[in-house]
Design an enzyme around this catalytic site. Structure first.
Site, PDB file in Angstrom:
ATOM      1  N   ASP A 181       0.307  -2.472  11.980  1.00 52.12           N
ATOM      2  CA  ASP A 181       0.791  -2.924  10.676  1.00 52.12           C
ATOM      3  C   ASP A 181       1.277  -4.360  10.792  1.00 52.12           C
ATOM      4  O   ASP A 181       2.338  -4.632  11.359  1.00 52.12           O
ATOM      5  CB  ASP A 181       1.934  -2.004  10.204  1.00 52.12           C
TER       6      ASP A 181
ATOM      7  N   ARG B 121       0.855  -1.197   0.000  1.00 46.14           N
ATOM      8  CA  ARG B 121       0.000   0.000   0.000  1.00 46.14           C
ATOM      9  C   ARG B 121       0.883   1.237   0.000  1.00 46.14           C
ATOM     10  O   ARG B 121       1.789   1.359   0.829  1.00 46.14           O
ATOM     11  CB  ARG B 121      -0.904   0.026   1.236  1.00 46.14           C
TER      12      ARG B 121
ATOM     13  N   THR C 241      -1.500   7.241  -0.183  1.00 46.28           N
ATOM     14  CA  THR C 241      -2.844   7.038  -0.756  1.00 46.28           C
ATOM     15  C   THR C 241      -3.533   5.784  -0.243  1.00 46.28           C
ATOM     16  O   THR C 241      -4.739   5.618  -0.435  1.00 46.28           O
ATOM     17  CB  THR C 241      -2.737   6.904  -2.288  1.00 46.28           C
TER      18      THR C 241
END
Ligand code: PRP
Ligand code: URA
Length: 205
Positions: free
Chosen positions: A197, A103, A107
């Protein structure tokens, strides 16, 4: 929610708490991720078709059940690697595909950097493995390229409602097996409460 299967197994709930807890160290995070993946993949394969084959036990002949599905595992790098080894233990003959997707930090849109396709035909049942379903962008990148499969089941550890909606808007028949459906995405498209994460926690980066 149609085609969303949230595990009700108490072990999954307990293991998920360990993954979410920011006090959990890398060693426990890794082993817990593998244990929970194994349970979730077992859940996701609970209704696979069987055929029979003739065998002989030490006592007699019999027709015994064997899996008749053509199973393919497809994992999204990096974080999906945590689910791959447990999946390969359950399906030791399955072909494996890889999508390298990252990713973009600004964005949150998935960008492809690696792709290795296994044989996927109209007889294949694909387990798509990725621990976090956030916006759904990463899983959608893969689904668009493997839609020739007979069936695709997405297995995740945590899913956001936004990701589920995105997947089912484009692929309503994809069943999503998950450990939990969380509240929402935050402004940075992280799942809340989530666990942070996953790739960084699992690989120590
Ligand atoms: C994470 C995770 C998923 C993706 C989910 O990967 O492993 O693949 O985000 O987000 P999405 O549903 O919004 O696409 P990340 O891009 O952080 O890469 P990594 O696995 O290499 O850490
Ligand atoms: N990827 C992660 O690892 N965590 C999130 O919360 C969202 C995407």
């Amino acid at each position: 929610m149609k085609n969303v299967f949230v595990s009700s197994h108490p072990l999954v709930a307990d293991l998920l708490t360990i993954l979410r807890d920011k006090q959990t160290g890398i060693r426990e995070f890794r082993s817990t991720a593998e244990q929970i993946s194994s349970l979730l993949i077992t859940d996701a394969s609970g209704d696979l078709s069987l055929s029979t084959k003739a065998i002989e036990t030490p006592l007699t002949k019999m027709h015994a059940p064997v899996l008749s599905e053509n199973i393919v595992l497809f994992t999204i790098l990096r974080a999906g690697l945590a689910m791959l080894h447990p999946a390969m233990k359950l399906f030791p003959s399955a072909e494996v595909g890889f999508a390298g997707l990252r990713r973009n930090e600004q964005t949150a849109i998935a960008e492809e950097y690696y792709w290795k396709m296994p044989t996927i035909t109209k007889n294949s049942l694909v387990f798509l493995l990725d621990p976090m379903l956030a916006t759904g962008g990463s899983a959608l990148c893969v689904l668009r390229k493997i839609k020739q499969a007979k069936e695709i089941r997405l297995v995740t550890i945590i899913s956001a409602p936004e990701g589920i909606t995105a997947i089912h808007s484009a692929f309503p028949n994809v069943r999503i097996y998950t450990g939990a459906v969380d509240q929402k995405l935050n402004a940075r498209k992280y799942i809340v409460p989530g666990l942070g994460d996953f790739g960084d926690l699992y690989f120590g980066t």
